[in-house]
Write an enzyme that holds these catalytic residues in place. Structure first.
Site, PDB file in Angstrom:
ATOM      1  N   TYR A  22       0.766  -1.302  -0.074  1.00  0.00           N
ATOM      2  CA  TYR A  22      -0.089  -0.182  -0.212  1.00  0.00           C
ATOM      3  C   TYR A  22       0.813   1.146  -0.090  1.00  0.00           C
ATOM      4  CZ  TYR A  22      -3.074   3.448   2.467  1.00  0.00           C
ATOM      5  OH  TYR A  22      -3.639   4.621   2.651  1.00  0.00           O
TER       6      TYR A  22
ATOM      7  N   LYS B   5       1.593   4.210  -3.062  1.00  0.00           N
ATOM      8  CA  LYS B   5       1.140   5.494  -2.802  1.00  0.00           C
ATOM      9  C   LYS B   5       2.577   6.211  -2.998  1.00  0.00           C
ATOM     10  CE  LYS B   5      -2.876   5.845  -0.918  1.00  0.00           C
ATOM     11  NZ  LYS B   5      -3.958   6.455  -1.393  1.00  0.00           N
TER      12      LYS B   5
HETATM   13  N1  NAD Z   1      -8.747   7.523   6.461  1.00  0.00           N
HETATM   14  C1  NAD Z   1      -7.517   7.457   6.695  1.00  0.00           C
HETATM   15  O1  NAD Z   1      -6.987   7.411   7.910  1.00  0.00           O
HETATM   16  C2  NAD Z   1      -6.173   7.494   5.598  1.00  0.00           C
HETATM   17  C3  NAD Z   1      -4.870   7.603   6.016  1.00  0.00           C
HETATM   18  C4  NAD Z   1      -4.123   7.830   4.949  1.00  0.00           C
HETATM   19  C5  NAD Z   1      -4.461   7.697   3.698  1.00  0.00           C
HETATM   20  N2  NAD Z   1      -5.672   7.777   3.394  1.00  0.00           N
HETATM   21  C6  NAD Z   1      -5.932   7.928   1.788  1.00  0.00           C
HETATM   22  O2  NAD Z   1      -7.108   8.714   1.598  1.00  0.00           O
HETATM   23  C7  NAD Z   1      -7.837   8.210   0.754  1.00  0.00           C
HETATM   24  C8  NAD Z   1      -9.301   8.438   1.383  1.00  0.00           C
HETATM   25  O3  NAD Z   1      -9.358   7.569   2.402  1.00  0.00           O
HETATM   26  P1  NAD Z   1     -10.964   7.065   3.038  1.00  0.00           P
HETATM   27  O4  NAD Z   1     -10.539   6.935   4.506  1.00  0.00           O
HETATM   28  O5  NAD Z   1     -12.012   8.218   2.682  1.00  0.00           O
HETATM   29  O6  NAD Z   1     -10.896   5.815   2.374  1.00  0.00           O
HETATM   30  P2  NAD Z   1     -12.460   4.854   1.871  1.00  0.00           P
HETATM   31  O7  NAD Z   1     -12.288   3.569   1.863  1.00  0.00           O
HETATM   32  O8  NAD Z   1     -13.404   5.308   2.977  1.00  0.00           O
HETATM   33  O9  NAD Z   1     -12.786   5.498   0.786  1.00  0.00           O
HETATM   34  C9  NAD Z   1     -12.302   5.453  -0.498  1.00  0.00           C
HETATM   35  C10 NAD Z   1     -13.530   5.327  -1.698  1.00  0.00           C
HETATM   36  O10 NAD Z   1     -12.665   5.072  -2.888  1.00  0.00           O
HETATM   37  C11 NAD Z   1     -13.466   4.221  -3.597  1.00  0.00           C
HETATM   38  N3  NAD Z   1     -12.607   3.428  -4.673  1.00  0.00           N
HETATM   39  C12 NAD Z   1     -11.719   2.877  -4.422  1.00  0.00           C
HETATM   40  N4  NAD Z   1     -11.164   2.005  -5.405  1.00  0.00           N
HETATM   41  C13 NAD Z   1     -11.931   2.682  -6.307  1.00  0.00           C
HETATM   42  C14 NAD Z   1     -12.100   2.277  -7.667  1.00  0.00           C
HETATM   43  N5  NAD Z   1     -11.180   1.501  -8.443  1.00  0.00           N
HETATM   44  N6  NAD Z   1     -13.036   3.074  -8.481  1.00  0.00           N
HETATM   45  C15 NAD Z   1     -13.681   3.925  -8.007  1.00  0.00           C
HETATM   46  N7  NAD Z   1     -13.903   4.115  -6.577  1.00  0.00           N
HETATM   47  C16 NAD Z   1     -12.722   3.515  -5.900  1.00  0.00           C
HETATM   48  C17 NAD Z   1     -14.297   3.454  -2.670  1.00  0.00           C
HETATM   49  O11 NAD Z   1     -15.339   2.599  -3.101  1.00  0.00           O
HETATM   50  C18 NAD Z   1     -14.497   4.310  -1.443  1.00  0.00           C
HETATM   51  O12 NAD Z   1     -15.728   4.990  -1.259  1.00  0.00           O
HETATM   52  C19 NAD Z   1      -7.457   6.852   0.391  1.00  0.00           C
HETATM   53  O13 NAD Z   1      -6.830   7.203  -0.826  1.00  0.00           O
HETATM   54  C20 NAD Z   1      -6.580   6.554   1.494  1.00  0.00           C
HETATM   55  O14 NAD Z   1      -5.406   5.384   0.923  1.00  0.00           O
HETATM   56  C21 NAD Z   1      -6.639   7.854   4.316  1.00  0.00           C
END
Ligand code: NAD
Length: 319
Positions: free
Chosen positions: A148, A152
């Site tokens: 992952y 990134k």
């Molecule tokens: N939440 C955290 O603590 C955190 C920490 C570090 C990084 N991030 C990054 O921030 C971003 C958002 O995080 P989040 O917590 O809202 O995640 P989340 O899983 O709640 O939301 C991600 C969304 O992306 C959509 N998705 C994934 N693959 C897809 C695809 N191929 N086509 C269309 N939609 C797709 C999913 O359906 C989901 O609704 C992510 O990229 C994650 O890696 C989040």
């Protein structure tokens, strides 16, 4: 200004939508239309909203994005760490392949535009790795320990390169664990950081898988979304060409969090917490070093201010 949010139906995407609904402004310009991309987008229709329901790995979705021609894109769609590690191809298709395809698609738009499309990319502190020095700085070597974080990191580099080529105007923010997601589920090891806040707000017992001293980096989803919006308008003249910054954080122990919840919800809350540290969880989520986030702060990015503001904002109860 036309804005695109990928992963709009996810946790942070939903909060970002709310922030842009309350204040439809990005980089000092009025937002005229927002396109939302996700696999499922319940209730996404609305004035100035375009719902692009589908998978980012599908070229038809990329074509609809090209038709929309966003000025600013918030790229949040991503497969989480646990799922990326469990199934390499599932993680790679979205976190690497579809992300590069999106960058290339947006870069093509540059040919007949006045300026490069802005891309705000949600990366992760997982790019740093777990064997960290006492102070993490901008120049600290990145050693993503899992697929992952590796994907990134690759996309951070690609976005910086598109920016150097003046085909995209990229801004990567490295997100810490964002709180407080409702029932993040047993698959997410960091879920306890959200769960403790909900449990103590609701007044129910909570078993912490870390010690009282466990120290981590904290940020509310609200502040995270506000920082993403801010990032789109940051003046990057003379900024690091790597174009990747950690979000500024509050570095707090579990004791700090529990004391703050007691302050917010009542002193009885302290007795609701039992500490049963699991060494593997403590090792990853309990020993965060100091983050030198001065370069991020210099660009105007913010933390939640105080532990109390963090707790209230994370629970959507900001004063
Ligand atoms: N939440 C955290 O603590 C955190 C920490 C570090 C990084 N991030 C990054 O921030 C971003 C958002 O995080 P989040 O917590 O809202 O995640 P989340 O899983 O709640 O939301 C991600 C969304 O992306 C959509 N998705 C994934 N693959 C897809 C695809 N191929 N086509 C269309 N939609 C797709 C999913 O359906 C989901 O609704 C992510 O990229 C994650 O890696 C989040």
């Amino acid at each position: 200004l036309k804005v695109l949010i990928t992963g709009a139906g996810g946790y942070i995407g939903s909060v970002l939508q709310a922030v842009l609904t309350q204040r439809p402004e990005v980089a000092g310009q009025r937002v005229d239309a927002i396109a939302l991309v996700d696999r499922v987008l319940p209730g996404a229709a609305g004035p100035r909203r375009v719902a692009i329901e589908g998978d980012l790995t599908d070229s038809a979705v990329l074509e609809r994005i090209a038709d929309f021609r966003p000025d600013t894109t918030f790229h949040l769609a991503g497969v989480p760490g646990g799922a990326s590690e469990a199934d390499y191809l599932v993680g790679r298709r979205t976190n690497l392949d579809a992300t590069l395809a999106l960058f290339e698609q947006l870069a093509q738009q540059r040919r007949d535009a006045d300026r490069a499309p802005v891309v705000v990319y949600a990366s992760t502190i997982a790019v740093y790795g777990t064997r960290l020095p006492p102070v993490v700085k901008q120049e600290t070597p990145l050693q993503p320990p899992l697929t992952y974080g590796a994907h990134k990191r690759v996309c951070e580099i690609l976005l910086a390169d598109f920016s150097r080529r003046n085909e995209l105007d990229g801004r990567t923010l490295r997100l810490p664990g964002i709180v407080a997601r409702r029932s993040a589920g047993p698959g997410l090891t960091s879920a306890f950081m959200s769960d403790v806040l909900h449990a103590l707000a609701d007044g129910v017992p909570f078993e912490a898988p870390v010690s009282e001293e466990a120290t981590a980096w904290w940020m509310s989803a609200r502040r995270c979304a506000e920082n993403l919006v801010h990032a789109a308008g940051m003046d990057l003249t003379g900024a690091d060409p790597g174009r990747a910054w950690p979000m500024p954080v509050l570095r707090l122990s579990m004791r700090d969090i529990v004391n703050t919840c007691a302050e917010a919800f009542g002193p009885d809350r302290k007795s609701l917490v039992a500490y049963r540290p699991i060494e593997s969880v403590e090792a990853v989520f309990g020993r965060y070093p100091v983050l030198d986030d001065a370069p991020s702060r210099a660009l105007g990015l913010l933390d939640d201010g105080t532990p109390l503001a963090l707790v209230l904002r994370a629970l959507g109860r900001e004063a």
